[in-house]
Each structure stands twice: as C-alpha cells, then as structure tokens.
Design a protein around this motif. Sequence first.
Motif, PDB file in Angstrom:
ATOM      1  N   ARG A  55       0.825  -1.343  -0.249  1.00 26.57           N
ATOM      2  CA  ARG A  55      -0.381  -0.310  -0.096  1.00 26.57           C
ATOM      3  C   ARG A  55       0.325   1.450  -0.295  1.00 26.57           C
ATOM      4  N   THR A  56       1.675   1.108   0.424  1.00 24.85           N
ATOM      5  CA  THR A  56       3.088   2.383   1.277  1.00 24.85           C
ATOM      6  C   THR A  56       4.338   2.368   0.002  1.00 24.85           C
ATOM      7  N   ALA A  57       4.431   2.165  -0.599  1.00 25.72           N
ATOM      8  CA  ALA A  57       5.930   1.864  -1.303  1.00 25.72           C
ATOM      9  C   ALA A  57       6.077   2.545  -2.493  1.00 25.72           C
ATOM     10  N   GLU A  58       6.626   2.751  -2.397  1.00 27.86           N
ATOM     11  CA  GLU A  58       7.125   3.286  -4.083  1.00 27.86           C
ATOM     12  C   GLU A  58       7.769   2.451  -5.175  1.00 27.86           C
ATOM     13  N   SER A  59       7.191   2.072  -5.640  1.00 23.60           N
ATOM     14  CA  SER A  59       7.949   1.442  -7.101  1.00 23.60           C
ATOM     15  C   SER A  59       8.797   1.623  -8.417  1.00 23.60           C
TER      16      SER A  59
END
Length: 144
Positions: A55-59
Amino acid sequence: MSEPLLTEHDDRWIMNLRGQDVTRISIDHRLTLLLDSDARIALGCPFELSQGSKRTAESVVLDPGRQNVAAALGLFGATVVSAVAFKTGSMRLVFDNGCHLNCRAHPDYEAWEVLGPEGWRIVSGPGGGLAVWPGHAGGRKAEH
C-alpha cells in the motif's frame, strides 16, 4: 520429508527458493541473481522493484537491457521469503529486507527465467504463459 521443488496451483507455481540468500548479482544484457543453492534468477526485460508494504511502497522500474539496475544491488545478501511464477508469465519475489520484485511477461521476448536447484526451470514465454521443466523429479517440459 522435504518440501517439493515446485508446487503447481490453478494460476501459479510456487518455486521453493525460500531461505535462499542472494550471493551474487551480475549484469550484462540481463540482471542475474545467484542464490546460495546455485539457483539463478535472470531478468531480461524491465521489472519493478519496491520496498515496504504494498500500500505504501513506491516502486522503481529497472531495465537490465540498459544496465539501469543500480537499485537492485540492495538485494545482495537478502533472503528469499516467497517466489511465485504466475501462469500469465509474471513473477513475484519477496525478500526478507522488505523488497518486492515483480516482472511481467513481455509481448516479444522471454522476460525472465529461473533455474532452480536439482534442475527445474521456469521461463516466461513471449506474450505470456510459462514453460516449465520440473527437473530431476519429472523431466518433461510442460507448457502453461
């Protein structure tokens, strides 16, 4: 009794790489992760790498063909927690350091391949789908 090398489900294969450490990373036209069991994960097409919860991770999208893979160097020494090959041709790897590696099938090329311990092999085919060789336990190639 040990866990099976590959476990087939309706929509995926579970690759038994749990507990394997990334001991080497090599870069040419592909990014290759060598695990301590001598298993190899080779990525030849762009893939996503993220860290943290979904939900919070930037890829970040990394492209081995352009040697744009510096962010993947953080996988060195990480331990595989989960390794899944989806029958659509995508792959998801989760590591103990919180990194998630996702690679989708490519329309024209083999996007990735995993060569596992005891000779099993899974390849993401051009346009999707998987080619699976079960290794010493099975021997014949299976298309999915």
